[in-house]
Design a protein around this motif. Structure first.
Motif, PDB file in Angstrom:
ATOM      1  N   TRP A 139     115.657   5.430 134.738  1.00  0.00           N
ATOM      2  CA  TRP A 139     116.769   5.998 134.469  1.00  0.00           C
ATOM      3  C   TRP A 139     116.411   5.144 132.775  1.00  0.00           C
ATOM      4  CZ3 TRP A 139     121.467   7.581 136.334  1.00  0.00           C
ATOM      5  CH2 TRP A 139     121.105   8.171 137.661  1.00  0.00           C
ATOM      6  N   ASN A 140     116.865   5.395 132.018  1.00  0.00           N
ATOM      7  CA  ASN A 140     117.159   4.795 130.579  1.00  0.00           C
ATOM      8  C   ASN A 140     117.285   3.773 131.169  1.00  0.00           C
ATOM      9  OD1 ASN A 140     116.391   5.318 127.905  1.00  0.00           O
ATOM     10  ND2 ASN A 140     117.922   6.124 127.515  1.00  0.00           N
ATOM     11  N   ASP A 141     116.694   3.064 129.806  1.00  0.00           N
ATOM     12  CA  ASP A 141     117.375   1.262 129.762  1.00  0.00           C
ATOM     13  C   ASP A 141     116.393   1.814 128.199  1.00  0.00           C
ATOM     14  OD1 ASP A 141     114.504   0.180 129.108  1.00  0.00           O
ATOM     15  OD2 ASP A 141     114.558   0.822 131.402  1.00  0.00           O
ATOM     16  N   ARG A 200     108.149   2.834 148.199  1.00  0.00           N
ATOM     17  CA  ARG A 200     106.995   2.290 147.087  1.00  0.00           C
ATOM     18  C   ARG A 200     107.133   2.576 145.966  1.00  0.00           C
ATOM     19  NH1 ARG A 200     104.403   3.334 151.920  1.00  0.00           N
ATOM     20  NH2 ARG A 200     103.741   5.810 151.208  1.00  0.00           N
ATOM     21  N   HIS A 201     106.969   3.409 145.406  1.00  0.00           N
ATOM     22  CA  HIS A 201     107.506   3.938 144.324  1.00  0.00           C
ATOM     23  C   HIS A 201     107.936   3.688 142.925  1.00  0.00           C
ATOM     24  CE1 HIS A 201     104.232   7.609 144.901  1.00  0.00           C
ATOM     25  NE2 HIS A 201     105.094   8.655 145.679  1.00  0.00           N
ATOM     26  N   ALA A 202     109.129   3.225 144.447  1.00  0.00           N
ATOM     27  CA  ALA A 202     110.273   2.845 142.954  1.00  0.00           C
ATOM     28  C   ALA A 202     110.812   1.385 143.186  1.00  0.00           C
ATOM     29  CB  ALA A 202     111.784   2.825 144.063  1.00  0.00           C
ATOM     30  N   GLN A 203     109.421   0.393 143.988  1.00  0.00           N
ATOM     31  CA  GLN A 203     109.157  -0.731 143.819  1.00  0.00           C
ATOM     32  C   GLN A 203     107.684  -1.282 143.072  1.00  0.00           C
ATOM     33  OE1 GLN A 203     110.817  -3.666 145.192  1.00  0.00           O
ATOM     34  NE2 GLN A 203     109.025  -4.573 143.379  1.00  0.00           N
ATOM     35  N   ALA A 204     107.175   0.417 142.631  1.00  0.00           N
ATOM     36  CA  ALA A 204     106.388   0.147 142.313  1.00  0.00           C
ATOM     37  C   ALA A 204     106.917   0.156 140.114  1.00  0.00           C
ATOM     38  CB  ALA A 204     105.449   1.156 142.211  1.00  0.00           C
ATOM     39  N   LEU A 260     110.291  -0.872 135.416  1.00  0.00           N
ATOM     40  CA  LEU A 260     111.201   0.424 134.836  1.00  0.00           C
ATOM     41  C   LEU A 260     112.698   0.370 135.452  1.00  0.00           C
ATOM     42  CD1 LEU A 260     108.660   3.163 133.843  1.00  0.00           C
ATOM     43  CD2 LEU A 260     109.631   1.305 132.344  1.00  0.00           C
ATOM     44  N   GLN A 261     113.670   1.143 135.153  1.00  0.00           N
ATOM     45  CA  GLN A 261     114.541   0.553 136.560  1.00  0.00           C
ATOM     46  C   GLN A 261     114.598   2.078 136.991  1.00  0.00           C
ATOM     47  OE1 GLN A 261     119.054   0.732 134.132  1.00  0.00           O
ATOM     48  NE2 GLN A 261     117.934  -1.158 133.202  1.00  0.00           N
ATOM     49  N   ALA A 262     114.823   2.214 138.348  1.00  0.00           N
ATOM     50  CA  ALA A 262     114.159   3.494 139.779  1.00  0.00           C
ATOM     51  C   ALA A 262     115.170   3.335 140.517  1.00  0.00           C
ATOM     52  CB  ALA A 262     112.808   3.686 139.453  1.00  0.00           C
ATOM     53  N   THR A 263     116.144   4.711 141.232  1.00  0.00           N
ATOM     54  CA  THR A 263     116.427   4.324 142.065  1.00  0.00           C
ATOM     55  C   THR A 263     116.252   5.616 143.568  1.00  0.00           C
ATOM     56  OG1 THR A 263     118.126   5.785 141.286  1.00  0.00           O
ATOM     57  CG2 THR A 263     118.568   3.296 141.179  1.00  0.00           C
ATOM     58  N   VAL A 264     116.626   5.453 144.491  1.00  0.00           N
ATOM     59  CA  VAL A 264     115.788   6.461 145.436  1.00  0.00           C
ATOM     60  C   VAL A 264     116.982   6.932 145.720  1.00  0.00           C
ATOM     61  CG1 VAL A 264     115.010   6.769 147.711  1.00  0.00           C
ATOM     62  CG2 VAL A 264     114.282   5.093 146.338  1.00  0.00           C
ATOM     63  N   ALA A 265     116.978   8.476 145.893  1.00  0.00           N
ATOM     64  CA  ALA A 265     118.648   8.618 146.513  1.00  0.00           C
ATOM     65  C   ALA A 265     117.633   9.812 147.153  1.00  0.00           C
ATOM     66  CB  ALA A 265     118.937   9.918 145.192  1.00  0.00           C
ATOM     67  N   ARG A 266     119.116  10.728 147.439  1.00  0.00           N
ATOM     68  CA  ARG A 266     118.431  11.751 149.309  1.00  0.00           C
ATOM     69  C   ARG A 266     118.129  12.838 148.386  1.00  0.00           C
ATOM     70  NH1 ARG A 266     122.412  10.757 154.409  1.00  0.00           N
ATOM     71  NH2 ARG A 266     121.186  13.707 154.411  1.00  0.00           N
ATOM     72  N   ASP A 267     117.264  13.800 148.437  1.00  0.00           N
ATOM     73  CA  ASP A 267     117.281  15.404 147.740  1.00  0.00           C
ATOM     74  C   ASP A 267     118.719  15.777 148.546  1.00  0.00           C
ATOM     75  OD1 ASP A 267     113.947  14.327 147.111  1.00  0.00           O
ATOM     76  OD2 ASP A 267     113.535  15.184 149.377  1.00  0.00           O
TER      77      ASP A 267
END
Length: 74
Positions: A5-7, A55-59, A65-72
């Motif tokens: 996400w943009n921040d 794992r990518h989100a945690q990285a 950076l702001q990141a979230t996990v979503a279902r495909d």
């Protein structure tokens, strides 16, 4: 899928640098994704098994950076 996400904090060059250094994207792809984040407010930067994407989100969080996990999408 992993959404970044943009921040108002991180510079565009830094975001592209993270995409290049962490994911190994070539410069044009990293910059394309960074511009999506900047102009659209977010971009899908990775897909794969949920555990891997988490794992990518945690990285991304570790990089600030702001990141979230979503279902495909089906």
């Amino acid at each position: 899928m992993l959404i970044v996400w943009n921040d108002p904090v991180n510079l565009m060059n830094y975001v592209a640098h993270v995409f290049r250094s962490y994911f190994g994207y070539p410069r044009p792809e990293a910059e394309r994704l960074m511009m999506l984040v900047h102009h659209e407010g977010h971009a899908v930067v990775a897909t794969g098994p949920r555990e891997e994407v988490e794992r990518h989100a945690q990285a991304m969080h570790d990089y600030g950076l702001q990141a979230t996990v979503a279902r495909d999408a089906p």
